[in-house]
Write a protein that holds these residues in place. Structure first.
Motif, PDB file in Angstrom:
ATOM      1  N   MET A   1       0.848  -1.205   0.000  1.00 47.64           N
ATOM      2  CA  MET A   1       0.000   0.000   0.000  1.00 47.64           C
ATOM      3  C   MET A   1       0.877   1.245   0.000  1.00 47.64           C
ATOM      4  O   MET A   1       1.860   1.325   0.744  1.00 47.64           O
ATOM      5  N   ASP A   2       0.536   2.210  -0.792  1.00 48.00           N
ATOM      6  CA  ASP A   2       1.284   3.454  -0.879  1.00 48.00           C
ATOM      7  C   ASP A   2       1.023   4.288   0.376  1.00 48.00           C
ATOM      8  O   ASP A   2      -0.133   4.519   0.758  1.00 48.00           O
ATOM      9  N   ILE A   3       2.097   4.724   1.032  1.00 45.58           N
ATOM     10  CA  ILE A   3       1.923   5.482   2.273  1.00 45.58           C
ATOM     11  C   ILE A   3       1.223   6.816   2.018  1.00 45.58           C
ATOM     12  O   ILE A   3       0.550   7.350   2.910  1.00 45.58           O
ATOM     13  N   TYR A   4       1.346   7.347   0.834  1.00 51.61           N
ATOM     14  CA  TYR A   4       0.712   8.626   0.537  1.00 51.61           C
ATOM     15  C   TYR A   4      -0.804   8.509   0.353  1.00 51.61           C
ATOM     16  O   TYR A   4      -1.497   9.520   0.280  1.00 51.61           O
ATOM     17  N   ASP A   5      -1.309   7.257   0.279  1.00 51.06           N
ATOM     18  CA  ASP A   5      -2.746   7.045   0.158  1.00 51.06           C
ATOM     19  C   ASP A   5      -3.402   6.779   1.516  1.00 51.06           C
ATOM     20  O   ASP A   5      -4.605   6.521   1.575  1.00 51.06           O
ATOM     21  N   LEU A   6      -2.622   6.841   2.603  1.00 52.62           N
ATOM     22  CA  LEU A   6      -3.190   6.631   3.929  1.00 52.62           C
ATOM     23  C   LEU A   6      -4.138   7.772   4.276  1.00 52.62           C
ATOM     24  O   LEU A   6      -3.980   8.904   3.800  1.00 52.62           O
ATOM     25  N   SER A   7      -5.085   7.479   5.144  1.00 52.35           N
ATOM     26  CA  SER A   7      -5.998   8.521   5.601  1.00 52.35           C
ATOM     27  C   SER A   7      -5.250   9.524   6.477  1.00 52.35           C
ATOM     28  O   SER A   7      -4.127   9.257   6.942  1.00 52.35           O
ATOM     29  N   GLY A   8      -5.896  10.646   6.720  1.00 53.13           N
ATOM     30  CA  GLY A   8      -5.232  11.719   7.461  1.00 53.13           C
ATOM     31  C   GLY A   8      -4.668  11.301   8.804  1.00 53.13           C
ATOM     32  O   GLY A   8      -3.453  11.432   9.052  1.00 53.13           O
ATOM     33  N   PRO A   9      -5.486  10.784   9.751  1.00 58.66           N
ATOM     34  CA  PRO A   9      -4.955  10.384  11.067  1.00 58.66           C
ATOM     35  C   PRO A   9      -3.885   9.301  10.970  1.00 58.66           C
ATOM     36  O   PRO A   9      -2.887   9.344  11.704  1.00 58.66           O
ATOM     37  N   PHE A  11      -1.839   8.731   8.471  1.00 55.97           N
ATOM     38  CA  PHE A  11      -0.597   9.294   7.932  1.00 55.97           C
ATOM     39  C   PHE A  11       0.099  10.168   8.966  1.00 55.97           C
ATOM     40  O   PHE A  11       1.334  10.160   9.054  1.00 55.97           O
ATOM     41  N   LEU A  12      -0.670  10.922   9.755  1.00 53.13           N
ATOM     42  CA  LEU A  12      -0.058  11.742  10.802  1.00 53.13           C
ATOM     43  C   LEU A  12       0.655  10.861  11.828  1.00 53.13           C
ATOM     44  O   LEU A  12       1.761  11.192  12.281  1.00 53.13           O
ATOM     45  N   SER A  13       0.043   9.742  12.198  1.00 51.80           N
ATOM     46  CA  SER A  13       0.693   8.809  13.128  1.00 51.80           C
ATOM     47  C   SER A  13       1.977   8.257  12.523  1.00 51.80           C
ATOM     48  O   SER A  13       3.006   8.139  13.203  1.00 51.80           O
ATOM     49  N   PHE A  14       1.935   7.935  11.231  1.00 50.14           N
ATOM     50  CA  PHE A  14       3.122   7.412  10.549  1.00 50.14           C
ATOM     51  C   PHE A  14       4.234   8.463  10.512  1.00 50.14           C
ATOM     52  O   PHE A  14       5.403   8.157  10.800  1.00 50.14           O
ATOM     53  N   VAL A  15       3.879   9.709  10.186  1.00 49.33           N
ATOM     54  CA  VAL A  15       4.878  10.785  10.112  1.00 49.33           C
ATOM     55  C   VAL A  15       5.513  11.016  11.476  1.00 49.33           C
ATOM     56  O   VAL A  15       6.737  11.152  11.594  1.00 49.33           O
ATOM     57  N   LEU A  16       4.696  11.090  12.522  1.00 56.09           N
ATOM     58  CA  LEU A  16       5.229  11.319  13.860  1.00 56.09           C
ATOM     59  C   LEU A  16       6.163  10.189  14.284  1.00 56.09           C
ATOM     60  O   LEU A  16       7.217  10.424  14.889  1.00 56.09           O
ATOM     61  N   THR A  17       5.781   8.948  13.961  1.00 53.23           N
ATOM     62  CA  THR A  17       6.634   7.807  14.313  1.00 53.23           C
ATOM     63  C   THR A  17       7.986   7.896  13.612  1.00 53.23           C
ATOM     64  O   THR A  17       9.046   7.734  14.229  1.00 53.23           O
ATOM     65  N   VAL A  18       7.949   8.164  12.316  1.00 57.22           N
ATOM     66  CA  VAL A  18       9.199   8.247  11.546  1.00 57.22           C
ATOM     67  C   VAL A  18      10.068   9.409  12.041  1.00 57.22           C
ATOM     68  O   VAL A  18      11.285   9.258  12.218  1.00 57.22           O
ATOM     69  N   MET A  19       9.457  10.575  12.309  1.00 59.52           N
ATOM     70  CA  MET A  19      10.231  11.748  12.708  1.00 59.52           C
ATOM     71  C   MET A  19      10.833  11.565  14.097  1.00 59.52           C
ATOM     72  O   MET A  19      11.973  11.974  14.344  1.00 59.52           O
ATOM     73  N   PHE A  20      10.107  10.941  15.004  1.00 55.17           N
ATOM     74  CA  PHE A  20      10.663  10.718  16.342  1.00 55.17           C
ATOM     75  C   PHE A  20      11.758   9.663  16.322  1.00 55.17           C
ATOM     76  O   PHE A  20      12.709   9.735  17.108  1.00 55.17           O
ATOM     77  N   ILE A  21      11.647   8.676  15.435  1.00 55.28           N
ATOM     78  CA  ILE A  21      12.744   7.715  15.268  1.00 55.28           C
ATOM     79  C   ILE A  21      13.991   8.428  14.751  1.00 55.28           C
ATOM     80  O   ILE A  21      15.108   8.197  15.225  1.00 55.28           O
ATOM     81  N   ALA A 165       2.468  18.505  -0.550  1.00 52.43           N
ATOM     82  CA  ALA A 165       2.259  18.820  -1.972  1.00 52.43           C
ATOM     83  C   ALA A 165       1.131  17.986  -2.561  1.00 52.43           C
ATOM     84  O   ALA A 165       0.280  18.489  -3.312  1.00 52.43           O
ATOM     85  N   ILE A 166       1.095  16.699  -2.209  1.00 49.57           N
ATOM     86  CA  ILE A 166       0.021  15.835  -2.725  1.00 49.57           C
ATOM     87  C   ILE A 166      -1.331  16.269  -2.165  1.00 49.57           C
ATOM     88  O   ILE A 166      -2.343  16.319  -2.884  1.00 49.57           O
ATOM     89  N   GLY A 167      -1.361  16.602  -0.867  1.00 52.30           N
ATOM     90  CA  GLY A 167      -2.618  17.033  -0.259  1.00 52.30           C
ATOM     91  C   GLY A 167      -3.148  18.321  -0.856  1.00 52.30           C
ATOM     92  O   GLY A 167      -4.356  18.460  -1.094  1.00 52.30           O
TER      93      GLY A 167
END
Length: 253
Positions: A1-9, A11-21, A165-167
């Motif tokens: 599944m393309d990460i850019y097709d995730l729903s808003g919440p 994707f935000l959880s994914f971004v926060l996880t990656v950035m904190f790592i 940009a995609i949003g």
């Protein structure tokens, strides 16, 4: 599944996880750069410019040198000519002070600011602190600065800004994602702005200096307070004694 097709919440959880790592990895790298196995450093080995450089980097050392030279009358800003005049003094100058005196004579304030930016303060102060084990080497500092910045900046660009940009192209709300990206962009700038990586020995030395300074300042305030309040306290003590005396029965007076 393309990460850019995730729903808003999601994707935000994914971004926060990656950035904190990424932030954790950058902090771990800085921790590794701070490791130093040295003997205890005598604070008397450091002068005011060593301490300023250790505390705030090159800009703090330059500010301390300019302030000291101005206070001692070695340099003066002539308001009439908007130029800096250098006056000889009897005291021996620190190499950083001598460097400034040799180059600032006759320059305007704007030229002096440009000259100060070109001074390699680290070449004058860093080697001594490195030998004492208080700061990491200049190569280690540059590596820590570059790698830490890239660790946070890479997912910020590839994930956060790409999704923004995609949003926008899909007319989706991206306010929370923009706020997250701005926060981590600020964190990235903090890592990039590091010009001195203190070891744990350097951190401990600054902590001891600050603690000693705060204790001395607190003692001065207490002595000043006692000196100012002594007549008032004596007056109230006398009033309290008189009131207690009046409450006693006549036989006990």
């Amino acid at each position: 599944m393309d990460i850019y097709d995730l729903s808003g919440p999601a994707f935000l959880s994914f971004v926060l996880t990656v950035m904190f790592i990424a932030l954790g990895a950058a902090l771990a790298l800085r921790f590794k750069c701070q490791l130093s196995f040295t003997q205890t450093v005598n604070k008397d080995e450091l002068n005011v410019y060593d301490t300023a450089y250790l505390s705030g980097g090159a800009s703090a050392a330059l500010n301390a040198a300019v302030t000291s030279l101005t206070h001692r009358g070695a340099i003066e800003l002539l308001s009439s000519a908007d130029a800096i005049a250098v006056h000889p003094i009897q005291e021996e100058l620190h190499p950083l002070e001598q460097y400034l005196v040799d180059r600032l004579n006759g320059q305007t304030a704007a030229e002096a600011a440009r000259t100060c930016k070109q001074i390699d303060v680290a070449a004058l102060l860093h080697e001594k602190l490195e030998k004492l084990g208080l700061v990491a080497s200049r190569n280690t500092t540059a590596m820590c600065r570059a790698v830490s910045t890239l660790l946070i900046l890479t997912p910020l660009l590839l994930v956060g800004l790409a999704k923004i940009a995609i949003g926008l192209s899909r007319h989706k709300p991206v306010g929370f994602l923009v706020a997250i990206c701005l926060f981590f962009a600020f964190i990235t700038w903090l890592f990039y702005s590091i010009d001195v990586v203190r070891t744990f020995a350097g951190e401990q030395l600054l902590w001891d200096n600050n603690t000693t300074r705060r204790c001395a300042h607190r003692r001065r305030r207490v002595r000043r307070s006692r000196a100012l309040n002594w007549p008032l306290r004596s007056h109230f003590s006398a009033e309290a004694s008189w009131l207690r005396f009046r409450r006693l029965p006549p036989a006990a007076r």
